[in-house]
Motif scaffolding. Structure first.
Motif, PDB file in Angstrom:
ATOM      1  N   ARG A   1      27.730  21.665  -6.924  1.00 15.35           N
ATOM      2  CA  ARG A   1      26.760  22.481  -7.646  1.00 15.35           C
ATOM      3  C   ARG A   1      25.621  21.654  -8.240  1.00 15.35           C
ATOM      4  O   ARG A   1      25.124  21.932  -9.325  1.00 15.35           O
ATOM      5  N   ILE A   2      25.242  20.581  -7.525  1.00 17.86           N
ATOM      6  CA  ILE A   2      24.076  19.797  -7.907  1.00 17.86           C
ATOM      7  C   ILE A   2      23.151  19.699  -6.698  1.00 17.86           C
ATOM      8  O   ILE A   2      23.588  19.839  -5.554  1.00 17.86           O
TER       9      ILE A   2
ATOM     10  N   SER B   1      21.727  19.584 -11.952  1.00 16.71           N
ATOM     11  CA  SER B   1      22.397  20.879 -11.856  1.00 16.71           C
ATOM     12  C   SER B   1      21.334  21.978 -11.853  1.00 16.71           C
ATOM     13  O   SER B   1      20.168  21.745 -12.210  1.00 16.71           O
TER      14      SER B   1
ATOM     15  N   ARG C   1      25.546  10.303 -10.270  1.00 13.80           N
ATOM     16  CA  ARG C   1      26.023  11.541  -9.630  1.00 13.80           C
ATOM     17  C   ARG C   1      26.016  11.452  -8.107  1.00 13.80           C
ATOM     18  O   ARG C   1      26.703  12.224  -7.442  1.00 13.80           O
TER      19      ARG C   1
END
Length: 81
Positions: free
Chosen positions: A31-32, A39, A64
């Motif tokens: 979900r990034i 995000s 990330r």
């Protein structure tokens, strides 16, 4: 040769730079964004964040990247066999 478009002007506003690279695809599991690693909430709220909040997010983004798994399969996987 033409000058900057209206869209280009929006991307280059006078504020802390955005990590956006115009490759906006949200990874279905993490979900990034696969382009900037933000995000959805960070992307949609970016304009309302303070410069300090933006800097803090931008410092975290490189960590990330490993969360996005590389594709399995494809031509490269077949050539490895």
């Amino acid at each position: 040769m033409s000058g900057p478009t209206e869209t280009d002007k929006v991307w280059k506003r006078d504020e802390i730079e955005s990590p956006c690279i115009k490759l906006c695809v949200i990874h279905p599991e993490e979900r990034i964004c696969t382009g900037c690693y933000r995000s959805i909430e960070e992307i949609t709220g970016w304009a309302r964040k303070t410069p300090e909040e933006r800097r803090a997010i931008m410092q975290e983004l490189p960590s990330r990247a490993p969360r996005l798994k590389k594709r399995r399969g494809g031509r490269a996987a077949r050539l490895d066999r």
